[in-house]
Design a protein around this motif. Structure first.
Motif, PDB file in Angstrom:
ATOM      1  N   ALA A 288       0.828  -1.207   0.000  1.00 31.95           N
ATOM      2  CA  ALA A 288       0.000   0.000   0.000  1.00 31.95           C
ATOM      3  C   ALA A 288       0.862   1.257   0.000  1.00 31.95           C
ATOM      4  O   ALA A 288       0.483   2.285  -0.568  1.00 31.95           O
ATOM      5  CB  ALA A 288      -0.925  -0.012   1.210  1.00 31.95           C
ATOM      6  N   ALA A 289       2.041   1.182   0.628  1.00 28.68           N
ATOM      7  CA  ALA A 289       2.911   2.350   0.700  1.00 28.68           C
ATOM      8  C   ALA A 289       3.900   2.423  -0.458  1.00 28.68           C
ATOM      9  O   ALA A 289       4.250   3.526  -0.901  1.00 28.68           O
ATOM     10  CB  ALA A 289       3.672   2.352   2.028  1.00 28.68           C
ATOM     11  N   HIS A 290       4.359   1.269  -0.970  1.00 28.17           N
ATOM     12  CA  HIS A 290       5.421   1.267  -1.981  1.00 28.17           C
ATOM     13  C   HIS A 290       5.104   0.355  -3.165  1.00 28.17           C
ATOM     14  O   HIS A 290       6.017   0.028  -3.930  1.00 28.17           O
ATOM     15  CB  HIS A 290       6.742   0.808  -1.350  1.00 28.17           C
ATOM     16  CG  HIS A 290       7.125   1.559  -0.113  1.00 28.17           C
ATOM     17  ND1 HIS A 290       7.716   2.804  -0.144  1.00 28.17           N
ATOM     18  CD2 HIS A 290       6.988   1.245   1.210  1.00 28.17           C
ATOM     19  CE1 HIS A 290       7.944   3.222   1.088  1.00 28.17           C
ATOM     20  NE2 HIS A 290       7.509   2.298   1.935  1.00 28.17           N
ATOM     21  N   GLY A 291       3.859  -0.053  -3.346  1.00 30.18           N
ATOM     22  CA  GLY A 291       3.534  -1.029  -4.381  1.00 30.18           C
ATOM     23  C   GLY A 291       3.643  -0.514  -5.788  1.00 30.18           C
ATOM     24  O   GLY A 291       3.699  -1.309  -6.737  1.00 30.18           O
ATOM     25  N   GLY A 292       3.680   0.799  -5.980  1.00 33.63           N
ATOM     26  CA  GLY A 292       3.760   1.332  -7.333  1.00 33.63           C
ATOM     27  C   GLY A 292       5.135   1.255  -7.954  1.00 33.63           C
ATOM     28  O   GLY A 292       5.295   1.572  -9.129  1.00 33.63           O
ATOM     29  N   ARG A 293       6.143   0.806  -7.201  1.00 39.11           N
ATOM     30  CA  ARG A 293       7.499   0.779  -7.721  1.00 39.11           C
ATOM     31  C   ARG A 293       7.732  -0.397  -8.673  1.00 39.11           C
ATOM     32  O   ARG A 293       8.473  -0.269  -9.647  1.00 39.11           O
ATOM     33  CB  ARG A 293       8.488   0.708  -6.555  1.00 39.11           C
ATOM     34  CG  ARG A 293       9.941   0.783  -6.962  1.00 39.11           C
ATOM     35  CD  ARG A 293      10.832   0.843  -5.748  1.00 39.11           C
ATOM     36  NE  ARG A 293      10.581   2.043  -4.972  1.00 39.11           N
ATOM     37  CZ  ARG A 293      11.128   3.226  -5.247  1.00 39.11           C
ATOM     38  NH1 ARG A 293      11.930   3.350  -6.280  1.00 39.11           N
ATOM     39  NH2 ARG A 293      10.865   4.261  -4.488  1.00 39.11           N
ATOM     40  N   ALA A 459      -9.579 -10.769  -0.292  1.00 40.53           N
ATOM     41  CA  ALA A 459      -8.507  -9.819   0.015  1.00 40.53           C
ATOM     42  C   ALA A 459      -7.987  -9.109  -1.219  1.00 40.53           C
ATOM     43  O   ALA A 459      -7.244  -8.128  -1.092  1.00 40.53           O
ATOM     44  CB  ALA A 459      -7.359 -10.544   0.707  1.00 40.53           C
ATOM     45  N   ASP A 460      -8.349  -9.582  -2.424  1.00 35.09           N
ATOM     46  CA  ASP A 460      -7.865  -8.988  -3.671  1.00 35.09           C
ATOM     47  C   ASP A 460      -8.979  -8.229  -4.368  1.00 35.09           C
ATOM     48  O   ASP A 460      -9.195  -8.358  -5.580  1.00 35.09           O
ATOM     49  CB  ASP A 460      -7.312 -10.077  -4.597  1.00 35.09           C
ATOM     50  CG  ASP A 460      -6.182 -10.862  -3.964  1.00 35.09           C
ATOM     51  OD1 ASP A 460      -5.365 -10.244  -3.276  1.00 35.09           O
ATOM     52  OD2 ASP A 460      -6.130 -12.094  -4.156  1.00 35.09           O
ATOM     53  N   GLY A 461      -9.705  -7.422  -3.617  1.00 35.19           N
ATOM     54  CA  GLY A 461     -10.837  -6.712  -4.200  1.00 35.19           C
ATOM     55  C   GLY A 461     -10.449  -5.678  -5.227  1.00 35.19           C
ATOM     56  O   GLY A 461     -11.266  -5.320  -6.088  1.00 35.19           O
ATOM     57  N   ASP A 462      -9.210  -5.157  -5.193  1.00 33.57           N
ATOM     58  CA  ASP A 462      -8.780  -4.157  -6.168  1.00 33.57           C
ATOM     59  C   ASP A 462      -8.356  -4.762  -7.494  1.00 33.57           C
ATOM     60  O   ASP A 462      -8.037  -4.015  -8.427  1.00 33.57           O
ATOM     61  CB  ASP A 462      -7.613  -3.350  -5.593  1.00 33.57           C
ATOM     62  CG  ASP A 462      -8.056  -2.424  -4.470  1.00 33.57           C
ATOM     63  OD1 ASP A 462      -9.245  -2.071  -4.447  1.00 33.57           O
ATOM     64  OD2 ASP A 462      -7.218  -2.077  -3.621  1.00 33.57           O
ATOM     65  N   GLY A 511       0.280  -0.743  -7.627  1.00 28.81           N
ATOM     66  CA  GLY A 511       0.194   0.550  -6.979  1.00 28.81           C
ATOM     67  C   GLY A 511      -1.201   1.130  -7.127  1.00 28.81           C
ATOM     68  O   GLY A 511      -2.166   0.450  -7.501  1.00 28.81           O
ATOM     69  N   PRO A 512      -1.374   2.415  -6.871  1.00 28.45           N
ATOM     70  CA  PRO A 512      -2.715   3.016  -6.945  1.00 28.45           C
ATOM     71  C   PRO A 512      -3.187   3.315  -8.359  1.00 28.45           C
ATOM     72  O   PRO A 512      -4.386   3.505  -8.575  1.00 28.45           O
ATOM     73  CB  PRO A 512      -2.553   4.311  -6.142  1.00 28.45           C
ATOM     74  CG  PRO A 512      -1.098   4.656  -6.276  1.00 28.45           C
ATOM     75  CD  PRO A 512      -0.357   3.357  -6.342  1.00 28.45           C
ATOM     76  N   ASP A 513      -2.253   3.339  -9.350  1.00 27.44           N
ATOM     77  CA  ASP A 513      -2.651   3.772 -10.692  1.00 27.44           C
ATOM     78  C   ASP A 513      -2.218   2.803 -11.778  1.00 27.44           C
ATOM     79  O   ASP A 513      -2.078   3.190 -12.935  1.00 27.44           O
ATOM     80  CB  ASP A 513      -2.057   5.152 -10.985  1.00 27.44           C
ATOM     81  CG  ASP A 513      -0.532   5.138 -10.937  1.00 27.44           C
ATOM     82  OD1 ASP A 513       0.032   4.149 -10.424  1.00 27.44           O
ATOM     83  OD2 ASP A 513       0.086   6.113 -11.412  1.00 27.44           O
ATOM     84  N   GLY A 514      -1.996   1.551 -11.437  1.00 19.28           N
ATOM     85  CA  GLY A 514      -1.582   0.593 -12.450  1.00 19.28           C
ATOM     86  C   GLY A 514      -2.170  -0.780 -12.202  1.00 19.28           C
ATOM     87  O   GLY A 514      -2.738  -1.062 -11.143  1.00 19.28           O
ATOM     88  N   MET A 515      -2.055  -1.641 -13.193  1.00 23.59           N
ATOM     89  CA  MET A 515      -2.469  -3.035 -13.044  1.00 23.59           C
ATOM     90  C   MET A 515      -1.573  -3.901 -13.908  1.00 23.59           C
ATOM     91  O   MET A 515      -1.040  -3.458 -14.933  1.00 23.59           O
ATOM     92  CB  MET A 515      -3.945  -3.227 -13.402  1.00 23.59           C
ATOM     93  CG  MET A 515      -4.348  -2.835 -14.802  1.00 23.59           C
ATOM     94  SD  MET A 515      -6.147  -2.994 -15.035  1.00 23.59           S
ATOM     95  CE  MET A 515      -6.299  -2.632 -16.798  1.00 23.59           C
ATOM     96  N   SER A 516      -1.388  -5.132 -13.462  1.00 22.57           N
ATOM     97  CA  SER A 516      -0.461  -6.066 -14.102  1.00 22.57           C
ATOM     98  C   SER A 516      -1.214  -7.323 -14.502  1.00 22.57           C
ATOM     99  O   SER A 516      -1.947  -7.905 -13.684  1.00 22.57           O
ATOM    100  CB  SER A 516       0.681  -6.405 -13.141  1.00 22.57           C
ATOM    101  OG  SER A 516       1.637  -7.240 -13.756  1.00 22.57           O
TER     102      SER A 516
END
Length: 672
Positions: A288-293, A459-462, A511-516
């Motif tokens: 949540a804090a560093h997942g966009g890296r 737990a993977d609602g996003d 992260g908050p603005d991407g998906m893989s």
């Protein structure tokens, strides 16, 4: 002032400290004085460097490999002495008979058993395993006593005691803890040892052609070996003492197989570490804090991985142990400043178990940190395709193939839905999950570094799920539409158990603005182009979901494929590309590159980090096993009937929290 020989007075000349010693004048040596390399009278003579190295012995870090190799050589010689009678009477056996194994009246049987035991111990000794060291320390003195008592062989005693001395002197080099294990290894041992004993037994009964009575066939030999392994007398007969030699040897092999299997079956289990609920919670906080890296960060939440945290708890490395390789994937999770602490814990864990450390698919930044902190090496493995949503469009000549394929499928009556996993109804989510499992196409779930292994977890609602739908009555031709471009009829009239669902792709958060991209599945009876349709739909819906970047598949050796087809490519590069194209018949190498290139992505290099080039084949095999391309495990017919076991950390590790520890992620390793 000092007077010169001619009577002149001049200042005394002192050596200039600023002038190098090589430029200073060398004072004259009196006649008869010894030179600089001549030892003085009465001075002790220096021991030659070669003799000093011999007396000092091997380097401590080289002892495990040296002793393990010696055990391998001795084991092979003992097996040869036990199986082949000509070897026992050759000049080679004159040397080999001083080695542990050829003892007393049961020379062949004991030699064969000792050879097999040494081969079994050799690998554990090379991997610095403490239990293999204990077994060798017990066996070597027994071998030395037996050599002296039965054969009066001073060389045999000296050889055994030399190996024992090396093991005892460098006992601190053998501190590796046991690997995670289960009782299924007993079955693997029974099968492998049984097959090896059967093969050695057939060699044994076939190496005495001049002593056998009659002319037995292969069936008779096989029957004799099988009965002999269980301690019974077989149908074959030999002249002289050969019958006793064969009987004792087969009985020893059978007993060795039974003892090792029973030991593995009844020793305590030490299951591989898995993510616990607390580990997953802490990883989600870091993401949540560093997942966009890193686009592979969310895949660290696979529940068949283990994790080590930095002393501060601000970074973590997730891994899985496969065939003795400690395999991490992607970059460490968390704050970059805390990455070195997590990497150090990872390397400590690898050293504690004597695992081979390796990292698959790390980014360039991650590779630089790994190589700087550990001294490991890195090699470019391939490229990850990343599409910037703002730059994506179906217009233009470069996108004509995708545009035409998507338009044709949409005219065929297909529709798409792109939603967050938390917005999908529970019954539809279960239907998607069942369809993905039915459309898998393989017995095992593939994926490790870029796969989550589950769909629709609460737990993977996003996560984002894109689905393609088409009812049986849709389309311009109704339920009796003509065959498609590949000659098969479409889904109409098939009445799929999954209703109108025809394809699904699954994205995990980046992260908050991407998906893989994590998974692509489709009904085999659906029209081709389902994956292109759903990726296009996901890219079009991305702005509404707050997504600005999408990571697609990983293309292995993408740069070699791209450069090898260019004008002017050299012969080596063309040969390498041809080999990759050939391997693409079995592995998705070129096809994934071609598929990703359709969407005009930017390519981000990914690397494999390893310790030594000789480890690369082993790392490659472990990675293929982890990804599901190679499966060497035994079938477990009743595994689905057992209730799932709760996740628990490795039994060889103990967590210490509190003032004595170094933080919430501190660990102390101890022997089990």
């Amino acid at each position: 002032m000092s007077a010169t020989p001619g009577g002149d007075t001049s200042p005394s000349k002192k050596p200039d400290p600023a002038k190098p010693a090589s430029a200073r004048p060398t004072p004259a040596r009196p006649a008869g004085a010894p030179g600089p390399g001549t030892p003085r009278a009465g001075a002790p003579r220096r021991v030659p460097a070669a003799l000093r190295r011999l007396l000092r012995g091997p380097r401590p870090e080289a002892v495990p490999a040296l002793v393990g190799t010696a055990c391998t050589v001795v084991g092979l010689l003992d097996i040869a002495a036990g199986v082949f009678p000509r070897f026992r009477h050759s000049r080679m056996h004159t040397v080999a008979e001083v080695l542990p194994g050829a003892l007393g009246p049961f020379a062949a049987a004991l030699s064969l058993s000792a050879g097999v035991l040494l081969l079994l111990l050799a690998h554990g000794i090379k991997r610095r395993k403490r239990r293999a060291w204990r077994a060798a320390v017990i066996l070597l003195p027994a071998g030395a006593v037996a050599q002296f008592a039965y054969r009066h062989s001073a060389l045999g005693v000296l050889f055994s005691l030399t190996l024992l001395w090396l093991l005892l002197r460098h006992r601190d080099q053998f501190a590796a803890l046991p690997d995670p294990r289960s009782r299924w290894r007993a079955l693997a041992n029974f099968v492998s040892m049984g097959a090896g004993s059967l093969g050695l037994g057939l060699l044994l009964v076939s190496t005495h052609p001049g002593r056998v009575v009659g002319n037995p066939g292969l069936t008779d030999r096989l029957e004799h070996v099988l009965l002999g392994l269980f301690g019974f007398e077989g149908p074959l007969r030999w002249t002289g003492n050969v019958s006793w030699t064969v009987a004792y040897s087969l009985g020893a092999l059978g007993l060795l197989t039974a003892v090792t299997t029973i030991h593995l079956a009844f020793r305590p289990e030490h299951p591989a570490a898995r993510l616990t609920g607390d580990d997953e919670r802490r990883l989600r906080e870091l993401l949540a804090a560093h997942g966009g890296r890193d686009s592979l960060g969310h895949f660290a939440l696979r529940r068949d991985k283990a994790v080590v945290f930095s002393p501060s708890g601000k970074a973590a490395v997730c891994y899985r142990v496969v065939s003795g390789v400690m395999l991490a994937s992607g970059d460490p999770i968390g704050d970059v400043e805390a990455w070195p602490g997590a990497i150090e814990r990872f390397m400590d864990e690898a050293r504690a178990h004597s695992w081979t450390p390796a990292v698959m698919g790390c980014s360039e930044t991650g590779g630089e940190v790994w190589t700087r902190e550990t001294g490991l090496d890195a090699l470019e493995l391939g490229d990850e395709a990343v599409v910037d949503v703002a730059d994506f469009s179906l217009s233009g000549r470069a996108m004509r193939n995708v545009r035409q394929m998507v338009g044709r499928i949409e005219r065929g009556g297909y529709s798409t839905r792109v939603r967050r996993a938390r917005d999908v109804p529970a019954d539809e989510l279960e239907r998607i999950r069942r369809a993905a499992a039915d459309w898998r196409g393989t017995d095992t779930e593939r994926g490790f570094s870029m796969a989550l292994g589950r769909i629709g977890d609460p737990a993977d609602g996003d996560a984002v799920i894109a689905t393609a739908h088409r009812s049986d009555d849709d389309g311009p031709h109704g339920p009796h539409r003509p065959p498609g471009p590949r000659g098969h009829h479409g889904p109409q009239g098939s009445h799929s158990p999954h209703g109108d669902l025809k394809a699904v792709i699954h994205f995990v958060p980046w992260g908050p603005d991407g998906m893989s991209l994590e998974l692509m599945r489709r009904d085999r009876s659906a029209d081709p182009g389902m994956n292109e349709l759903l990726i296009t739909a996901a890219l079009k819906a991305a702005p509404a979901l707050g997504v600005t970047r999408v990571s697609l598949n990983f293309a292995m050796f993408r740069s070699a494929l791209a450069r090898g087809e260019r004008l002017g490519a050299g012969p080596v590069l063309r040969l390498w590309r041809g080999l990759l194209v050939f391997l693409s018949r079995w592995f998705q190498i070129e096809s994934l590159y071609r598929f990703n290139a359709k969407f005009r992505p930017r390519w981000e290099p990914r690397f494999v980090v390893f310790r030594s080039t000789r480890d690369l084949p082993r790392i490659g095999l472990a990675a293929m096993r982890a990804e599901g391309f190679v499966n060497v495990s035994f079938p477990r017919p009743f595994a689905h009937r057992r209730p799932p076991r709760p996740a628990r950390p490795c039994a060889h590790l103990t967590r210490l929290d509190g003032p004595a520890g170094s933080g919430p992620g501190s660990r102390r390793t101890r022997a089990a």
